[in-house]
Design an enzyme around this catalytic site. Structure first.
Site, PDB file in Angstrom:
ATOM      1  N   CYS A  70     -60.161  46.615  44.925  1.00 15.84           N
ATOM      2  CA  CYS A  70     -59.402  46.922  43.706  1.00 15.84           C
ATOM      3  C   CYS A  70     -58.214  47.835  43.981  1.00 15.84           C
ATOM      4  O   CYS A  70     -57.063  47.486  43.678  1.00 15.84           O
ATOM      5  CB  CYS A  70     -60.325  47.510  42.641  1.00 15.84           C
ATOM      6  SG  CYS A  70     -61.359  48.860  43.234  1.00 15.84           S
TER       7      CYS A  70
HETATM    8  N1  LIG Z   1     -66.415  47.766  40.133  1.00 14.22           N
HETATM    9  C1  LIG Z   1     -65.229  47.469  40.603  1.00 14.22           C
HETATM   10  O1  LIG Z   1     -64.196  47.877  40.051  1.00 14.22           O
HETATM   11  C2  LIG Z   1     -65.079  46.585  41.813  1.00 14.22           C
HETATM   12  C3  LIG Z   1     -63.816  46.129  42.149  1.00 14.22           C
HETATM   13  C4  LIG Z   1     -63.643  45.325  43.288  1.00 14.22           C
HETATM   14  C5  LIG Z   1     -64.735  45.006  44.063  1.00 14.22           C
HETATM   15  N2  LIG Z   1     -65.957  45.479  43.741  1.00 14.22           N
HETATM   16  C6  LIG Z   1     -67.069  45.091  44.617  1.00 14.22           C
HETATM   17  O2  LIG Z   1     -67.771  44.056  43.946  1.00 14.22           O
HETATM   18  C7  LIG Z   1     -69.167  44.151  44.219  1.00 14.22           C
HETATM   19  C8  LIG Z   1     -69.889  44.314  42.884  1.00 14.22           C
HETATM   20  O3  LIG Z   1     -69.383  45.485  42.273  1.00 14.22           O
HETATM   21  P1  LIG Z   1     -69.890  45.986  40.860  1.00 14.22           P
HETATM   22  O4  LIG Z   1     -68.983  47.069  40.450  1.00 14.22           O
HETATM   23  O5  LIG Z   1     -70.133  44.837  39.965  1.00 14.22           O
HETATM   24  O6  LIG Z   1     -71.270  46.637  41.284  1.00 14.22           O
HETATM   25  P2  LIG Z   1     -72.582  46.768  40.397  1.00 14.22           P
HETATM   26  O7  LIG Z   1     -72.233  46.913  38.978  1.00 14.22           O
HETATM   27  O8  LIG Z   1     -73.395  47.828  41.064  1.00 14.22           O
HETATM   28  O9  LIG Z   1     -73.274  45.341  40.602  1.00 14.22           O
HETATM   29  C9  LIG Z   1     -73.775  44.910  41.831  1.00 14.22           C
HETATM   30  C10 LIG Z   1     -74.984  44.080  41.521  1.00 14.22           C
HETATM   31  O10 LIG Z   1     -75.502  43.560  42.739  1.00 14.22           O
HETATM   32  C11 LIG Z   1     -76.901  43.370  42.578  1.00 14.22           C
HETATM   33  N3  LIG Z   1     -77.628  44.020  43.691  1.00 14.22           N
HETATM   34  C12 LIG Z   1     -77.691  45.318  43.940  1.00 14.22           C
HETATM   35  N4  LIG Z   1     -78.496  45.534  45.011  1.00 14.22           N
HETATM   36  C13 LIG Z   1     -78.900  44.335  45.406  1.00 14.22           C
HETATM   37  C14 LIG Z   1     -79.763  43.903  46.441  1.00 14.22           C
HETATM   38  N5  LIG Z   1     -80.332  44.762  47.275  1.00 14.22           N
HETATM   39  N6  LIG Z   1     -80.005  42.578  46.547  1.00 14.22           N
HETATM   40  C15 LIG Z   1     -79.433  41.690  45.697  1.00 14.22           C
HETATM   41  N7  LIG Z   1     -78.595  42.059  44.701  1.00 14.22           N
HETATM   42  C16 LIG Z   1     -78.341  43.368  44.566  1.00 14.22           C
HETATM   43  C17 LIG Z   1     -77.321  44.040  41.292  1.00 14.22           C
HETATM   44  O11 LIG Z   1     -77.458  43.040  40.318  1.00 14.22           O
HETATM   45  P3  LIG Z   1     -78.905  42.418  40.005  1.00 14.22           P
HETATM   46  O12 LIG Z   1     -79.839  43.584  39.953  1.00 14.22           O
HETATM   47  O13 LIG Z   1     -78.684  41.774  38.706  1.00 14.22           O
HETATM   48  O14 LIG Z   1     -79.225  41.496  41.135  1.00 14.22           O
HETATM   49  C18 LIG Z   1     -76.146  44.909  40.945  1.00 14.22           C
HETATM   50  O15 LIG Z   1     -76.021  45.086  39.570  1.00 14.22           O
HETATM   51  C19 LIG Z   1     -69.341  45.361  45.146  1.00 14.22           C
HETATM   52  O16 LIG Z   1     -69.389  44.955  46.476  1.00 14.22           O
HETATM   53  C20 LIG Z   1     -68.065  46.183  44.887  1.00 14.22           C
HETATM   54  O17 LIG Z   1     -67.699  46.963  46.008  1.00 14.22           O
HETATM   55  C21 LIG Z   1     -66.161  46.246  42.624  1.00 14.22           C
END
Ligand SMILES: NC(=O)c1ccc[n+]([C@@H]2O[C@H](COP(=O)([O-])OP(=O)(O)OC[C@H]3O[C@@H](n4cnc5c(N)ncnc54)[C@H](OP(=O)(O)O)[C@@H]3O)[C@@H](O)[C@H]2O)c1
Length: 334
Positions: free
Chosen positions: A150
């Site tokens: 991001c």
């Molecule tokens: N937030 C941002 O602004 C942003 C921007 C760019 C990129 N990203 C990247 O995009 C990805 C997701 O970000 P996010 O902000 O959506 O994070 P998030 O809200 O923490 O969501 C990640 C999801 O992955 C799943 N997860 C977590 N641990 C896991 C495991 N051990 N095995 C399988 N699934 C697991 C969980 O969903 P379930 O429990 O439903 O499986 C969790 O809610 C990350 O890699 C982050 O670095 C985020």
């Protein structure tokens, strides 16, 4: 591939996944086949009220999801993506990974940024960096797209028109708290720490420094901050110019560089975060120059252009659809 590509999302209860589901459930040209969560079951609208029509989380496991999908979005932490991406590729899926797992060009850069050996270094050479505006031909051909980070998206787009004209950049970036995801672990992500505050963190060491440096070729000094808003990024980027340029000249060059792009707009004014919220837009403006230092400001929605929206933009390029399919909307006035 099926007539209508089957598309699935992993990481179903996370923030980026929520935006993916919102976009893909109204998209039209693909079938949203499975939304997988490892921790939740049942209704997705219980997790995300904004959906007009409720959907259910799948009861299949990731291997079954991959078997039944043409395209998979991994909206998961890096460690989970490192484990699942090879499996999804083996199952024949096109993969768009939103984590930092496959963004850096080689294993040395990965080790420097993350402090451990990449388990599949050969895949770093096969992945296409998913900052759509700057890498369309490679994205169109690739089976694995590493969606750009991001902060990195906002800074690299702000730097691209000055390629070859600046060798050093300083990125002073402010993000809403959703950048830390739905389950933040660090104290700096808590409401009581952020409210009424500006919190600088990972000064000069954030892994996006390596991403920005790899894609701009500049010496990079990047300090991220969390500010008391829930979403949006505003990046003030300073460039040390190798040649004398006027602000008007720079503004004109940016307008020309991004002229044909549906999601990058250049402004003479400083862009405002609300204007990009809920959109896949990046707005760049406020161009100024003093001596050999040029500056501009770049705004995105971290969850859309910084994550889910850009991921769909990349899917559009991979599938040969119109780049803006499913992504056209305007931001807020205030
Ligand atoms: N937030 C941002 O602004 C942003 C921007 C760019 C990129 N990203 C990247 O995009 C990805 C997701 O970000 P996010 O902000 O959506 O994070 P998030 O809200 O923490 O969501 C990640 C999801 O992955 C799943 N997860 C977590 N641990 C896991 C495991 N051990 N095995 C399988 N699934 C697991 C969980 O969903 P379930 O429990 O439903 O499986 C969790 O809610 C990350 O890699 C982050 O670095 C985020």
């Amino acid at each position: 591939m099926n007539a209508m590509p089957a598309v699935s999302v992993i990481g179903g209860s996370g923030y980026a996944a929520a935006e993916l589901v919102k976009i893909l459930s109204q998209y039209g040209l693909v079938e949203l086949k499975h939304v997988y969560s490892h921790s939740k079951t049942g209704s997705i609208r219980k997790l995300q009220q904004s959906l007009k029509k409720d959907l259910k989380l799948t009861d299949k496991n990731p291997a079954e999801v991959f078997q039944e999908s043409d395209v998979v979005f991994l909206a998961t932490p890096m460690e989970t993506s490192l484990e699942l991406v090879p499996k999804a590729l083996d199952a024949g899926c096109k993969v768009i990974d939103l984590s930092p797992a496959f963004r850096l060009p080689d294993e040395n850069a990965f080790f420097e940024a993350h402090g451990f050996e990449h388990p599949y270094p050969e895949l770093l050479g096969e992945s296409a960096y998913g900052l759509t505006e700057l890498n369309k031909p490679a994205i169109a051909k690739s089976k694995l797209v590493a969606n750009a980070g991001c902060y990195a998206t906002s800074v690299i787009l702000a730097a691209a028109p000055l390629a070859g004209k600046a060798s050093k950049l300083i990125a002073d970036c402010k993000s809403g708290s959703s950048g830390a995801g739905a389950n933040p672990q660090h104290i700096n992500a808590h409401h009581s720490e952020i409210h009424g505050n500006v919190v600088a963190y990972k000064l000069l060491t954030h892994n996006h420094s390596f991403e920005i440096s790899a894609k701009t070729g500049c010496e990079v000094y990047f300090v991220p901050h969390v500010i008391p808003i829930s979403r949006g990024i505003s990046s003030t980027v300073y460039f040390e110019l190798a040649e004398q340029l006027e602000a008007e000249e720079i503004a004109k060059a940016y307008g020309k560089f991004f002229g044909g792009e549906p999601f990058v707009q250049t402004l003479s004014e400083v862009p405002k975060i609300p204007a990009v919220l809920g959109t896949n837009d990046c707005k760049i403006g406020g161009f100024a120059v003093k001596k050999n230092i040029a500056v501009c400001v770049s705004c995105i929605d971290n969850l859309i252009k910084g994550a889910a929206g850009q991921a769909v933009q990349n899917m559009n390029v991979m599938l040969g659809f119109s780049e803006a399919q499913g992504l056209e909307r305007q931001g807020l006035f205030l």
